[in-house]
Scaffold this motif. Structure first.
Motif, PDB file in Angstrom:
ATOM      1  N   TYR A  55       6.758  -2.294   3.876  1.00 24.09           N
ATOM      2  CA  TYR A  55       5.826  -1.287   3.202  1.00 24.09           C
ATOM      3  C   TYR A  55       6.109  -0.039   3.763  1.00 24.09           C
ATOM      4  CZ  TYR A  55       1.984   1.692   1.897  1.00 24.09           C
ATOM      5  OH  TYR A  55       1.247   2.718   1.530  1.00 24.09           O
ATOM      6  N   SER A  89       7.334   2.103  -2.416  1.00 20.80           N
ATOM      7  CA  SER A  89       6.768   1.694  -1.211  1.00 20.80           C
ATOM      8  C   SER A  89       7.116   0.392  -0.744  1.00 20.80           C
ATOM      9  CB  SER A  89       5.136   2.030  -1.372  1.00 20.80           C
ATOM     10  OG  SER A  89       4.768   3.147  -1.775  1.00 20.80           O
ATOM     11  N   TRP A  90       7.673  -0.565  -1.490  1.00 20.47           N
ATOM     12  CA  TRP A  90       7.861  -1.819  -1.306  1.00 20.47           C
ATOM     13  C   TRP A  90       9.281  -2.274  -1.308  1.00 20.47           C
ATOM     14  CZ3 TRP A  90       4.052  -4.826   0.945  1.00 20.47           C
ATOM     15  CH2 TRP A  90       2.675  -4.143   0.693  1.00 20.47           C
TER      16      TRP A  90
END
Length: 535
Positions: free
Chosen positions: A378, A315-316
């Motif tokens: 993100y 996600s990052w």
């Protein structure tokens, strides 16, 4: 009245350089170098719609112009092309002593926006992606129009020379040491009285009589832009860690044109108030003045960008990038024409011809500041949100030239004294719905002029808002649309060197639309090399 005018000019000597630059239309100013160094928030339809937020790493060819490590996220090869359409609106308020006048103008332009080729090299493991892109990275298009009635001063007041700008020889010949009063004198906008000089008094007077009302009209047009051809690539140096490098060749042009008029529309400047001696007689009474200036700059430069991007988790993402200064070589042509019309006798004109004062060419160099950029993103299967911060220290901008060294050194001192570091911010998002992806973003580029300049003139902070969409037309074709609106305030002074000079405050809005078509294809897969079987 002329004595008071002379005292005001003497005390306001700091504005002489400003008037020189306005009259001769040179581009060697701090603000023009700043203009040449600015960039659009993002290139292409997708990053235009996301306000350029891509430093964390994004599979878009625009990564070549921000953080080239983002190329490593490509899963397929692509070619793309697109056009851009720009509409620039300028709401101007012309302030003269005791009054103000509101005007609005606009200018449009259509240009090639980008041509792109990205190739994902077949690899057994990891990622290697190469890219080449041509893109429009800056746009200078805008137009300012203003008009108002002024009974306090005239541009002819600012043409009156200082004591060190003229000499009178022993045989009575008048000589000028500065282009501005020389041009004005040749064109009949100021006159010399030998009798006043012999009496020990200030010997010049201006065409527009003090206390009369004149109509002032101005139009300033700026056109051109910067284009960059960038080559680069990205490699997966370790699992989920990408390194990228790109080299950009920047070319472009900028054209500035000014047309300024003063009109004795009430006929208050009667023939008995002003007379100019010419061969064979005199010209009487100011009627109309036309000043036209231009300069055209051709720019060539190059820079290098490097960056990395790390996929910290599903996600990052985190990315950082650095861009070297752009080393611009500038070739500039400039010219000035001035013509004064009289109630009786015709007109006088000077300028615009090779060899005339205020007309010529000049070569110089600009070195833009380093740019440091960091970003975080993100993402989920449908949503992507990116935030970029970019540090630019505008006090590090520099001029250089092989001639006029003292002038160049003075410009570099002005840069250090008037400019400061800023942090540009970009925020962008993308949301996927089936075959369509929607984009949005905002960017803020602060004004790098120091606070005292912002307070005296205008806060030139640039604010961008953007939207867009990417639509799947077929298996391999996507239509990309991006829109951004840029807003900023500006300040313009048609002439200085007078008591309470007029000025213009501007509110500028530029809407930019980009439309592009992308074709995606998969390269042949790489095959792993196996050792031969034993028999």
């Amino acid at each position: 009245m002329r004595t008071m005018k002379y005292a005001v000019r003497y005390l306001s000597g700091g504005l002489c350089l400003l008037m020189l630059l306005v009259m001769q239309a040179h581009a060697q100013t701090v603000d023009d170098a700043w203009r040449f160094s600015q960039r659009l928030p993002g290139v292409g339809a997708r990053l235009t719609a996301m306000s350029g937020a891509s430093a964390a790493g994004l599979a878009d060819y625009g990564a070549l112009f921000s953080n080239p490590a983002g190329l490593g996220y490509y899963r397929a090869s692509e070619v793309s092309g697109g056009l851009t359409w720009l509409n620039a609106r300028d709401a101007a308020t012309y302030h003269v002593p005791g009054n103000r006048f509101d005007w609005e103008s606009e200018l449009r332009a259509t240009n090639l926006d980008h041509l792109v080729a990205v190739y994902k090299v077949p690899t057994v493991r990891g990622s290697l992606v190469l890219g080449m892109a041509y893109a429009r990275v800056a746009d200078f298009t805008r137009r300012l129009y203003f008009q108002g009635d002024n009974d306090a001063n005239s541009i002819t007041d600012s043409y009156l020379p200082y004591p060190d700008e003229y000499t009178v020889t022993s045989d009575g010949e008048l000589q000028f040491n500065s282009d501005i009063p020389f041009i004005a004198y040749q064109a009949g906008a100021i006159e010399f009285l030998p009798s006043e000089y012999e009496a020990g008094r200030y010997p010049f007077y201006q065409a527009v009589a003090p206390g009369t009302t004149i109509r002032q009209t101005g139009e300033v047009t700026e056109e051109g832009g910067l284009h960059e051809l960038s080559f680069g690539g990205a490699i997966e140096a370790a699992p989920n860690l990408f390194l990228g490098l790109s080299v950009g060749i920047v070319t472009g042009s900028y054209r500035f044109e000014r047309r300024y008029e003063e009109d004795d529309f009430r006929n208050e400047n009667t023939p008995d108030l002003y007379a100019v001696a010419v061969e064979g007689g005199f010209l009487y009474g100011f009627d109309y003045l036309l000043a036209q200036d231009y300069f055209e700059s051709d720019l060539q430069g190059f820079s290098v960008r490097a960056g990395l991007s790390a996929q910290l988790s599903p996600s990052w993402r985190l990315g950082v990038g650095v861009e070297t200064p752009v080393f611009f070589s500038v070739q500039e042509d400039y010219g000035t024409e001035l013509e004064t019309f009289f109630d009786e006798g015709g007109s006088l004109r000077y300028g615009g011809q090779p060899g005339d004062a205020g007309t010529g060419s000049f070569d110089y160099e600009i070195r833009t500041p380093w740019r440091l950029r960091a970003g975080v993103a993100y993402q989920t299967r449908q949503l992507h949100v990116g935030l970029d911060l970019e540090l630019v220290d505008w006090s590090q901008m520099r001029f250089d030239a092989s001639t006029n060294r003292s002038f160049i050194q003075d410009l570099n001192r002005q840069v250090r004294d008037t400019m400061e570091p800023v942090v540009n911010t970009r925020l962008g998002l993308a949301y996927q719905m089936g075959g369509t992806t929607l984009y949005g973003g905002v960017a803020v580029f602060p004004d790098p002029h120091k606070s005292e300049i912002r307070e005296a003139e205008a806060d030139r902070r640039r604010v961008f808002g953007s939207l867009g969409a990417s639509i799947q037309l077929a298996e391999s074709f996507r239509l990309n649309i991006g829109w951004t609106q840029e807003q900023f305030d500006d300040y313009y002074q048609p002439y200085g060197d007078v008591e309470r000079p007029p000025y213009v405050r501007e509110e500028v809005r530029r809407n930019r639309f980009v439309i592009g078509l992308t074709y995606t294809f998969q390269p042949p897969r790489a095959r792993a090399t196996r050792p031969p079987r034993r028999r």
